[in-house]
Design an enzyme around this catalytic site. Structure first.
Site, PDB file in Angstrom:
ATOM      1  N   GLU A 169       0.925  -0.899  -0.036  1.00  0.00           N
ATOM      2  CA  GLU A 169      -0.321   0.200  -0.368  1.00  0.00           C
ATOM      3  C   GLU A 169       0.397   1.355  -0.014  1.00  0.00           C
ATOM      4  O   GLU A 169       2.183   1.411   1.060  1.00  0.00           O
ATOM      5  CB  GLU A 169      -0.795   0.051   1.304  1.00  0.00           C
ATOM      6  CG  GLU A 169      -1.685   1.636   1.356  1.00  0.00           C
ATOM      7  CD  GLU A 169      -2.229   1.327   2.578  1.00  0.00           C
ATOM      8  OE1 GLU A 169      -2.202   0.327   3.802  1.00  0.00           O
ATOM      9  OE2 GLU A 169      -3.699   1.624   2.885  1.00  0.00           O
ATOM     10  N   LYS A 215      -9.830   1.806  -2.335  1.00  0.00           N
ATOM     11  CA  LYS A 215     -10.173   2.065  -1.036  1.00  0.00           C
ATOM     12  C   LYS A 215     -11.423   1.627  -0.314  1.00  0.00           C
ATOM     13  O   LYS A 215     -12.164   3.112  -0.117  1.00  0.00           O
ATOM     14  CB  LYS A 215      -8.421   2.554  -0.697  1.00  0.00           C
ATOM     15  CG  LYS A 215      -8.912   1.938   1.333  1.00  0.00           C
ATOM     16  CD  LYS A 215      -7.599   2.383   1.978  1.00  0.00           C
ATOM     17  CE  LYS A 215      -7.135   1.304   4.065  1.00  0.00           C
ATOM     18  NZ  LYS A 215      -6.103   2.252   3.908  1.00  0.00           N
ATOM     19  N   CYS A 268      -5.792  -2.832   2.510  1.00  0.00           N
ATOM     20  CA  CYS A 268      -4.924  -2.839   3.799  1.00  0.00           C
ATOM     21  C   CYS A 268      -6.963  -3.222   4.876  1.00  0.00           C
ATOM     22  O   CYS A 268      -7.254  -3.827   5.056  1.00  0.00           O
ATOM     23  CB  CYS A 268      -4.634  -1.415   4.589  1.00  0.00           C
ATOM     24  SG  CYS A 268      -3.507  -1.740   5.505  1.00  0.00           S
TER      25      CYS A 268
HETATM   26  N1  LIG Z   1      -3.319   1.252   6.161  1.00  0.00           N
HETATM   27  C1  LIG Z   1      -4.774   0.777   6.566  1.00  0.00           C
HETATM   28  O1  LIG Z   1      -5.643   0.754   6.543  1.00  0.00           O
HETATM   29  N2  LIG Z   1      -3.893   0.151   8.327  1.00  0.00           N
HETATM   30  C2  LIG Z   1      -4.483   0.408   9.108  1.00  0.00           C
HETATM   31  C3  LIG Z   1      -4.200  -0.777  10.160  1.00  0.00           C
HETATM   32  C4  LIG Z   1      -5.203  -1.680   9.849  1.00  0.00           C
HETATM   33  O2  LIG Z   1      -5.842  -2.121   9.759  1.00  0.00           O
HETATM   34  O3  LIG Z   1      -4.154  -2.751  10.409  1.00  0.00           O
END
Ligand SMILES: NC(=O)NCCC(=O)O
Length: 416
Positions: free
Chosen positions: A145, A220, A257
């Site tokens: 990401e 996203k 993510c």
């Molecule tokens: N980049 C992101 O969405 N991180 C959120 C933390 C997670 O989902 O562990």
């Protein structure tokens, strides 16, 4: 490097473990390597069987990679691992084997360096890892990401928006050349600037075809508001739905993510026919590490597809300290991004993980026939009763929704 499993003092207080110092787990790069070094071989074999599952009745096999790929890994000091997921032989279909790669990396320069230098240095760092994927004959490659920048969204400072690029911007052009060179589909997760829509910023994966063409993009869907993940300050919830991209090597999708915590998000990519879903991520140990191996694997099982999970590595320190309204003292970093990229398969087997602290390339051969074989065996899709859930969800999203709760009539009765 110290390798000790003794981490508790006499009063039971956790000492500063090796893990918290350098990102290792007691001096080892991964749990798998710790167990392999610490257990008797026959015990390790059993532990492995339960932890990683079985593929077609066997432990997952490592595959040998060509010498040039290994040479890139030694020269540029990145973890390189490769495995093979088999499927049963079928009488009416040929095997559909694709070679898939995942790249995890740390940033290349301090976050105080000029932005362009930071971005270019990451390109330079990635190039030999992508070359190793090319030398290994990888067909589909996914990066982490927002790979082209530090994960600065903890800071809430708007100047990091300068890293955002258009879908056909610098990162895409850099990868298009490599996609052409290696006849490889490349998934390019970037911070996107949507110039045609008033400079709106999105967290986007650009899908580059094996001829260097742009096949499409996905934005996203779910944006975190947890801990230091102040991402909603920067970009909006995606508006691209759950696209599946039909490529020369199979049907793929990208669940970016935090979307991995949403089972319906995984489901939607499956309903649209994905055979491999990539989960390019940026997440830190303290917050999510116990969830990491479970969620992807569960998604692969529940949706009868392969999942490729990627997490960045290292600790990124920002110039100005910040807080996130959670009572923690001000700090200048997110914590440790623990890498641990890996693949999960629909038959519940999975690969070991890449290093918790080093850049890495994880490669896997996968016979996509396994997806339908698992649907035939377990029938999860067939038995899913979607109409029940469609009806519940249709009621749930209405403001006058009443939860279906049947209370014990004795619960609120006055004792006589
Ligand atoms: N980049 C992101 O969405 N991180 C959120 C933390 C997670 O989902 O562990």
């Amino acid at each position: 490097m110290e390798k000790t499993l003794n981490m508790e003092t006499q009063n039971g207080e956790a000492e500063k473990t090796q893990s918290s110092i350098d990102g290792s787990i007691c001096g080892f790069e991964s749990l798998h390597r710790l167990l392999s070094a610490s257990l008797e071989p026959h015990v390790f074999q059993e532990v492995n069987r339960l932890l990683l599952g079985m593929n077609c009745g066997r432990a997952l096999e490592p595959i040998a990679l060509p010498e040039p790929a290994k040479a890139f890994s030694s020269k540029h000091d990145f973890d390189l691992q490769a495995f093979c997921f088999h499927a049963d032989k079928e009488l009416l279909r040929e095997p559909r084997i694709v070679r898939v790669g995942l790249i995890q990396n740390s940033i290349a320069l301090p976050t105080t360096a000029p932005f362009l230098d930071q971005k270019r240095a990451i390109f330079q760092k990635l190039k030999p890892i992508i070359d190793a994927a090319g030398a290994s004959g990888v067909n589909i490659l996914c990066l982490q990401e927002a790979w082209m920048m530090p994960f600065a969204f903890c800071t809430r400072e708007k100047r990091w928006c300068e890293f955002a690029e258009t879908v056909d911007g610098e990162s895409t052009r850099f990868l298009q050349d490599l996609a052409r060179k290696y006849n490889m589909v490349i998934i390019n997760p970037i911070l996107e600037r949507d110039v045609k829509h008033g400079e709106t910023i999105w967290n986007t994966a650009v899908i580059i075809g094996n001829h260097g063409n742009i096949i499409g993009k996905h934005r996203k869907n779910h944006i975190p508001r947890v801990g230091d993940f102040n991402e909603s300050t920067y970009y909006m919830e995606g508006n691209t739905g759950h696209p599946v991209f039909e490529t020369a090597y199979g049907k793929i999708a990208v669940n970016i993510c935090y979307g991995r915590h949403h089972p319906l998000n995984w489901l939607a990519f499956g309903l649209n026919g994905a055979e491999i879903v990539f989960n390019p991520s940026a997440t830190v140990g303290e917050l999510s590490e116990p969830m990491w191996p479970i969620e992807a694997r569960n998604a692969a099982i529940a949706n009868s597809y392969f999942v490729g999970s990627i997490n960045r590595v290292g600790t990124e320190v920002f110039p100005n300290p910040f807080t996130s309204g959670d009572g923690k003292p001000q700090h200048a970093d997110f914590g440790h991004f623990y890498g641990s990229s890996h693949f999960s398969a629909p038959d519940s087997s999975c690969t070991p993980s890449l290093s918790r602290y080093k850049d890495g390339l994880m490669i896997s051969d996968m016979d996509l026939n396994l997806c339908r074989q698992l649907k035939d065996k377990w029938g999860f899709r067939m038995t899913s009763r979607y109409e029940l859930y469609a009806e519940l969800l249709a009621r749930y999203v209405k403001p006058d929704f009443e939860p279906q709760v049947i209370a014990d009539p004795l619960l609120h009765k006055e004792p006589s």
